[in-house]
Motif scaffolding. Sequence first.
Motif, mmCIF file in Angstrom:
data_model
loop_
_atom_site.group_PDB
_atom_site.id
_atom_site.type_symbol
_atom_site.label_atom_id
_atom_site.label_comp_id
_atom_site.label_asym_id
_atom_site.label_seq_id
_atom_site.Cartn_x
_atom_site.Cartn_y
_atom_site.Cartn_z
ATOM 1 N N ILE A 21 -7.368 -23.747 56.224
ATOM 2 C CA ILE A 21 -6.055 -24.395 56.327
ATOM 3 C C ILE A 21 -4.923 -23.448 56.683
ATOM 4 N N VAL A 22 -5.152 -22.133 56.614
ATOM 5 C CA VAL A 22 -4.050 -21.175 56.688
ATOM 6 C C VAL A 22 -3.275 -21.256 58.004
ATOM 7 N N GLU A 23 -3.936 -21.587 59.098
ATOM 8 C CA GLU A 23 -3.247 -21.654 60.396
ATOM 9 C C GLU A 23 -2.699 -23.046 60.706
ATOM 10 N N ILE B 257 -4.959 -30.859 48.531
ATOM 11 C CA ILE B 257 -4.739 -30.194 49.813
ATOM 12 C C ILE B 257 -5.070 -31.130 50.972
ATOM 13 N N MET B 258 -6.155 -31.876 50.848
ATOM 14 C CA MET B 258 -6.543 -32.799 51.918
ATOM 15 C C MET B 258 -5.497 -33.896 52.121
ATOM 16 N N ILE B 259 -4.922 -34.382 51.031
ATOM 17 C CA ILE B 259 -3.868 -35.393 51.148
ATOM 18 C C ILE B 259 -2.643 -34.808 51.849
ATOM 19 N N GLU B 260 -2.322 -33.541 51.541
ATOM 20 C CA GLU B 260 -1.207 -32.869 52.214
ATOM 21 C C GLU B 260 -1.490 -32.681 53.698
ATOM 22 N N ASP C 124 -17.106 -36.368 44.879
ATOM 23 C CA ASP C 124 -15.934 -35.490 44.860
ATOM 24 C C ASP C 124 -14.880 -35.874 45.895
ATOM 25 N N ILE C 125 -15.253 -36.672 46.892
ATOM 26 C CA ILE C 125 -14.334 -36.923 48.007
ATOM 27 C C ILE C 125 -14.063 -38.397 48.268
#
Length: 210
Positions: free
Chosen positions: A143-145, A170-173, A190-191
């Motif tokens: 996700i960093v980029e 994080i996925m929702i963001e 989990d997902i």
Amino acid sequence: MLKINNLCKSFKNNDVLKNINYTFKTGTIYCIQGKNGSGKTVFLKSICGLTKATSGTIEYDGKVLNKDFSILPSLGVIIETPLFWKDKTGLETLEFLTSIKGNVKKEQCIEALNKVGLGDVKNVRIRKYSLGMKQRLAIAQAIVEKPKILLLDEPTNSLDLDGVEIFQKIMIEEKARGTIILIVSHVMDDIEEICDKKLSLFNGTFKEIN
């Protein structure tokens, strides 16, 4: 959008993917399930250019993979078990990986590590990381980029409950940012609650799950 057209992938006499047609849209989380060996990882590898399809095309914004570009232009990936340099720290790892494109500052690397819960151990060498910490680092590097497409292969492997909750947040963001998110798993627990679309890969083809 990411468009898959008649995608096929064969290994010798084994047809792993068979005429897959699907359009993945921005700001959507797609969860792809299937048994081990069903072709889930092969599908992700085909999209990110790690393996070339036997036939068919993969289009992104009207351009064709392996024709107009050799790798999708804005991509975050976790494929299979993540491996990192044992003598680098978590921060050094992200700084090295992002130096390839050179479009990320140190502060953004620290932000990604904070998001996954590794801020306090960013200067610890990876040889001291547990499996769960390495998996968190894998999520951070994906996700960093701030990619436009995320391809995640079993991203919750080795995560504890807190790690799973962080991943879901994080996925929702990322979804709110307009990212196309493909999450592959053989276990949906989990997902499942963050999925917008559920797909099953069986016998080489997709089927939508209600």
